[in-house]
Write a protein that holds these residues in place. Structure first.
Motif, mmCIF file in Angstrom:
data_model
loop_
_atom_site.group_PDB
_atom_site.id
_atom_site.type_symbol
_atom_site.label_atom_id
_atom_site.label_comp_id
_atom_site.label_asym_id
_atom_site.label_seq_id
_atom_site.Cartn_x
_atom_site.Cartn_y
_atom_site.Cartn_z
ATOM 1 N N LYS A 1 0.855 -1.195 0.000
ATOM 2 C CA LYS A 1 0.000 0.000 0.000
ATOM 3 C C LYS A 1 0.884 1.236 0.000
ATOM 4 O O LYS A 1 1.928 1.259 0.661
ATOM 5 C CB LYS A 1 -0.888 0.031 1.243
ATOM 6 C CG LYS A 1 -2.011 -0.974 1.218
ATOM 7 C CD LYS A 1 -3.114 -0.541 0.274
ATOM 8 C CE LYS A 1 -4.241 -1.568 0.250
ATOM 9 N NZ LYS A 1 -5.256 -1.212 -0.753
ATOM 10 N N PHE A 2 0.434 2.254 -0.686
ATOM 11 C CA PHE A 2 1.220 3.477 -0.849
ATOM 12 C C PHE A 2 0.278 4.663 -0.656
ATOM 13 O O PHE A 2 -0.924 4.536 -0.874
ATOM 14 C CB PHE A 2 1.812 3.467 -2.260
ATOM 15 C CG PHE A 2 2.864 4.490 -2.488
ATOM 16 C CD1 PHE A 2 4.135 4.327 -1.979
ATOM 17 C CD2 PHE A 2 2.577 5.627 -3.226
ATOM 18 C CE1 PHE A 2 5.113 5.275 -2.195
ATOM 19 C CE2 PHE A 2 3.553 6.576 -3.449
ATOM 20 C CZ PHE A 2 4.819 6.400 -2.931
ATOM 21 N N HIS A 3 0.814 5.818 -0.304
ATOM 22 C CA HIS A 3 -0.060 6.961 0.008
ATOM 23 C C HIS A 3 -1.079 6.538 1.057
ATOM 24 O O HIS A 3 -2.285 6.672 0.850
ATOM 25 C CB HIS A 3 -0.779 7.477 -1.242
ATOM 26 C CG HIS A 3 0.089 8.307 -2.149
ATOM 27 N ND1 HIS A 3 -0.189 8.512 -3.486
ATOM 28 C CD2 HIS A 3 1.236 8.990 -1.923
ATOM 29 C CE1 HIS A 3 0.728 9.281 -4.022
ATOM 30 N NE2 HIS A 3 1.607 9.588 -3.103
ATOM 31 N N ASN B 1 14.475 16.396 -6.190
ATOM 32 C CA ASN B 1 13.533 16.664 -7.280
ATOM 33 C C ASN B 1 12.099 16.759 -6.779
ATOM 34 O O ASN B 1 11.233 17.276 -7.478
ATOM 35 C CB ASN B 1 13.625 15.556 -8.340
ATOM 36 C CG ASN B 1 14.729 15.831 -9.359
ATOM 37 O OD1 ASN B 1 15.059 16.982 -9.636
ATOM 38 N ND2 ASN B 1 15.294 14.771 -9.916
ATOM 39 N N HIS B 2 11.851 16.226 -5.570
ATOM 40 C CA HIS B 2 10.473 16.192 -5.059
ATOM 41 C C HIS B 2 10.553 15.963 -3.544
ATOM 42 O O HIS B 2 11.370 15.169 -3.084
ATOM 43 C CB HIS B 2 9.737 15.050 -5.761
ATOM 44 C CG HIS B 2 8.327 14.826 -5.357
ATOM 45 N ND1 HIS B 2 7.489 15.812 -4.886
ATOM 46 C CD2 HIS B 2 7.577 13.688 -5.384
ATOM 47 C CE1 HIS B 2 6.302 15.288 -4.639
ATOM 48 N NE2 HIS B 2 6.324 14.002 -4.916
ATOM 49 N N ALA B 3 9.681 16.658 -2.812
ATOM 50 C CA ALA B 3 9.801 16.628 -1.351
ATOM 51 C C ALA B 3 8.984 15.522 -0.690
ATOM 52 O O ALA B 3 9.102 15.323 0.516
ATOM 53 C CB ALA B 3 9.352 17.969 -0.783
ATOM 54 N N GLU B 4 8.151 14.806 -1.434
ATOM 55 C CA GLU B 4 7.301 13.804 -0.781
ATOM 56 C C GLU B 4 8.209 12.787 -0.080
ATOM 57 O O GLU B 4 9.312 12.482 -0.549
ATOM 58 C CB GLU B 4 6.384 13.129 -1.812
ATOM 59 C CG GLU B 4 5.156 12.534 -1.164
ATOM 60 C CD GLU B 4 4.065 12.130 -2.162
ATOM 61 O OE1 GLU B 4 4.248 12.315 -3.385
ATOM 62 O OE2 GLU B 4 3.029 11.627 -1.694
ATOM 63 N N VAL B 5 7.708 12.242 1.051
ATOM 64 C CA VAL B 5 8.601 11.509 1.961
ATOM 65 C C VAL B 5 9.168 10.217 1.381
ATOM 66 O O VAL B 5 10.145 9.678 1.903
ATOM 67 C CB VAL B 5 7.912 11.200 3.301
ATOM 68 C CG1 VAL B 5 7.589 12.484 4.035
ATOM 69 C CG2 VAL B 5 6.662 10.361 3.092
ATOM 70 N N ASP B 6 8.558 9.699 0.322
ATOM 71 C CA ASP B 6 9.136 8.484 -0.271
ATOM 72 C C ASP B 6 10.468 8.793 -0.963
ATOM 73 O O ASP B 6 11.253 7.886 -1.244
ATOM 74 C CB ASP B 6 8.156 7.805 -1.231
ATOM 75 C CG ASP B 6 7.535 8.743 -2.240
ATOM 76 O OD1 ASP B 6 7.269 9.911 -1.893
ATOM 77 O OD2 ASP B 6 7.315 8.311 -3.385
ATOM 78 N N HIS B 7 10.723 10.080 -1.226
ATOM 79 C CA HIS B 7 12.002 10.457 -1.855
ATOM 80 C C HIS B 7 12.908 11.281 -0.927
ATOM 81 O O HIS B 7 14.119 11.270 -1.083
ATOM 82 C CB HIS B 7 11.751 11.241 -3.148
ATOM 83 C CG HIS B 7 10.830 10.533 -4.074
ATOM 84 N ND1 HIS B 7 11.163 9.330 -4.653
ATOM 85 C CD2 HIS B 7 9.569 10.803 -4.469
ATOM 86 C CE1 HIS B 7 10.140 8.914 -5.376
ATOM 87 N NE2 HIS B 7 9.160 9.778 -5.286
ATOM 88 N N SER B 8 12.291 11.974 -0.010
ATOM 89 C CA SER B 8 13.101 12.829 0.878
ATOM 90 C C SER B 8 13.247 12.229 2.268
ATOM 91 O O SER B 8 13.932 12.801 3.119
ATOM 92 C CB SER B 8 12.454 14.223 0.998
ATOM 93 O OG SER B 8 11.221 14.130 1.701
ATOM 94 N N LEU C 1 3.323 17.918 -11.406
ATOM 95 C CA LEU C 1 3.547 16.571 -11.961
ATOM 96 C C LEU C 1 4.318 15.752 -10.935
ATOM 97 O O LEU C 1 5.442 15.373 -11.166
ATOM 98 C CB LEU C 1 4.332 16.632 -13.272
ATOM 99 C CG LEU C 1 3.631 17.371 -14.414
ATOM 100 C CD1 LEU C 1 4.476 17.376 -15.660
ATOM 101 C CD2 LEU C 1 2.281 16.757 -14.716
ATOM 102 N N HIS C 2 3.794 15.508 -9.832
ATOM 103 C CA HIS C 2 2.402 15.673 -9.468
ATOM 104 C C HIS C 2 2.202 16.551 -8.233
ATOM 105 O O HIS C 2 1.050 16.696 -7.774
ATOM 106 C CB HIS C 2 1.768 14.300 -9.223
ATOM 107 C CG HIS C 2 2.323 13.608 -7.981
ATOM 108 N ND1 HIS C 2 1.506 13.178 -6.958
ATOM 109 C CD2 HIS C 2 3.571 13.317 -7.588
ATOM 110 C CE1 HIS C 2 2.228 12.622 -6.002
ATOM 111 N NE2 HIS C 2 3.482 12.699 -6.357
ATOM 112 N N TRP C 3 3.240 17.138 -7.690
ATOM 113 C CA TRP C 3 3.124 18.080 -6.565
ATOM 114 C C TRP C 3 3.624 19.451 -7.011
ATOM 115 O O TRP C 3 4.382 19.543 -7.994
ATOM 116 C CB TRP C 3 3.976 17.592 -5.375
ATOM 117 C CG TRP C 3 3.256 16.710 -4.395
ATOM 118 C CD1 TRP C 3 2.158 15.928 -4.641
ATOM 119 C CD2 TRP C 3 3.576 16.518 -3.008
ATOM 120 N NE1 TRP C 3 1.794 15.261 -3.491
ATOM 121 C CE2 TRP C 3 2.634 15.607 -2.469
ATOM 122 C CE3 TRP C 3 4.561 17.025 -2.162
ATOM 123 C CZ2 TRP C 3 2.651 15.197 -1.134
ATOM 124 C CZ3 TRP C 3 4.581 16.615 -0.832
ATOM 125 C CH2 TRP C 3 3.631 15.711 -0.320
HETATM 126 FE FE1 FEO Z 1 6.977 9.158 -5.317
HETATM 127 FE FE2 FEO Z 1 5.197 11.994 -5.195
HETATM 128 O O1 FEO Z 1 6.260 10.651 -4.539
#
Ligand code: FEO
Length: 395
Positions: free
Chosen positions: A21-23, A78-85, A144-146
């Motif tokens: 599960k994601f998000h 490139n993106h701040a969402e926690v799966d990358h940051s 795309l997408h934040w």
């Molecule tokens: Fe893969 Fe928008 O995070």
């Protein structure tokens, strides 16, 4: 363990084989996923993105096997969402003064997530970062997408680091698109697009044309989830352009949520009517109370007509259908037709409520909602089949 991708790029991410599960609970990831982080080495060394927070310690430990952390000159987020940051706090504990290049919006997002005053260097489209022989150029990719999303392009090796765009949730140690099953890969890409990027169709087209307009050669697309595109990498860009144009196939989907199978009986008869009237259409049925909602959304994405039904309960509709309709409304599908149905015992609001949901979600309704009292008898079954035929003819 890092995986060498090109002369200068090493993958230092994490394959998440367990992820289901994601998000939160919003996105099913039956095939797992990966959080791709890339180390680019030239005269200067830059780390592009990190990994999801639960893997932060493992990520930093593995990175130390690959490189002396003190030799990292720059970080690109490139993106701040926690799966990358998510691993940034752990990493920045070790190298607190390394500058972080990101969009101005990402400065806000990263500060909002981690409440740290790191050395942020906000960048905009066209700004560059010289690494030595090679240079990175930044491209803003807002929504795309934040709002904070950004691409980074490495010249000489012609690599687009696209973050979420062109990504997919597929765990594979094979790394490259030519080494994995193409059908499985494209299924995951389309599911990802349908469930995440549909609301941003217009921006997808605009951004792709903007980037293509730069005339930059692209030999690799390295997203931050899933495999790397190296064999005909632009194929996924062309797919995005196709999907962004309110994509549909010759498909009708009949969705139902049912208490005692009366609404299911209606669904099957309606589907039969559509099939008989238009044999060229593929007609699929899904019990949305039982099926994975993201897979159902993918089928909605592919369909020209969505026929949705629910039993009536407490003057409303069943919760599986209600949840799905909320998702459909949020995704803002365009250029689709709709119809609604449902069985009832006494008050009978269900079919009408589904119809209103579809209409306010932008569907063009092809008929008034169809209601059947109690279990459909032969006459009601024939009525449902005729309703399906009428929908097919109006389509
Ligand atoms: Fe893969 Fe928008 O995070």
């Amino acid at each position: 363990m890092g995986v060498r991708i090109t002369d200068s790029v090493t993958w230092v991410g994490k394959i998440d084989w367990e992820l289901q599960k994601f998000h939160g609970e919003e996105y099913s990831t039956f095939k797992g996923s990966s959080y791709n982080s890339y180390l680019v080495r030239d005269e200067k060394t830059v780390l592009i993105d990190t990994v999801y927070r639960p893997y932060a310690k493992e990520f930093v430990a593995q990175l130390e096997h690959e490189i002396d952390l003190d030799s990292i000159d720059y970080i690109i987020a490139n993106h701040a969402e926690v799966d990358h940051s998510g691993a940034m706090p752990e990493l920045m504990e070790r190298i607190p003064n390394v500058p972080i290049y990101c969009s101005p919006q990402a400065v806000k997002s990263l500060k909002g997530h981690y409440h740290k005053d790191w050395d942020f260097r906000p960048v905009k489209t066209g700004d560059t970062l010289a690494l030595g022989a090679k240079t990175i150029t930044f491209v803003n990719a807002a929504m795309l997408h934040w709002p904070d999303s950004m691409f980074s392009y490495l010249d000489k090796e012609n690599i687009l680091f696209s973050n979420d765009a062109f990504g997919h949730h597929l765990a594979s140690a094979r790394m490259f698109n030519d080494l994995v099953d193409e059908g499985e890969l494209m299924h995951e890409c389309m599911k990802y697009y349908a469930n995440i990027l549909t609301p941003f169709n217009k921006l997808v087209v605009k951004k792709i044309h903007e980037v293509v307009g730069f005339g930059l050669p692209v030999d690799y697309i390295m997203p931050s989830h899933g495999i790397i595109w190296r064999d005909n990498p632009l194929q996924i860009v062309h797919k995005y352009l196709e999907w962004a144009e309110d994509y549909q196939e010759k498909q009708v989907v009949v969705l139902y949520d049912t208490m005692w199978n009366s609404t299911r009986d209606m669904a099957e008869c309606i589907a039969e009517g559509i099939r008989k009237a238009s044999p060229e259409l593929e007609v699929k049925l899904f019990n949305v109370g039982q099926r994975d909602k993201n897979e159902v959304i993918l089928e909605v994405f592919k369909s020209r007509l969505v026929v949705a039904g629910s039993s009536t309960i407490n003057k409303g509709i069943l919760s599986g259908m209600a949840g799905l309709l909320e998702m459909i409304k949020g995704l803002g599908f365009k250029n689709k037709f709709g119809a609604a149905f449902g069985s009832y015992g006494w008050s009978g609001e269900g079919a009408g409520i589904v119809s209103e949901w579809l209409e306010k979600s932008g569907f063009e309704m092809l008929a008034e909602p169809l209601k059947v009292l109690w279990k459909p008898d032969e006459e009601a079954r024939a009525q449902c089949e005729a309703y399906g035929a009428q929908l097919a003819e109006r389509l």
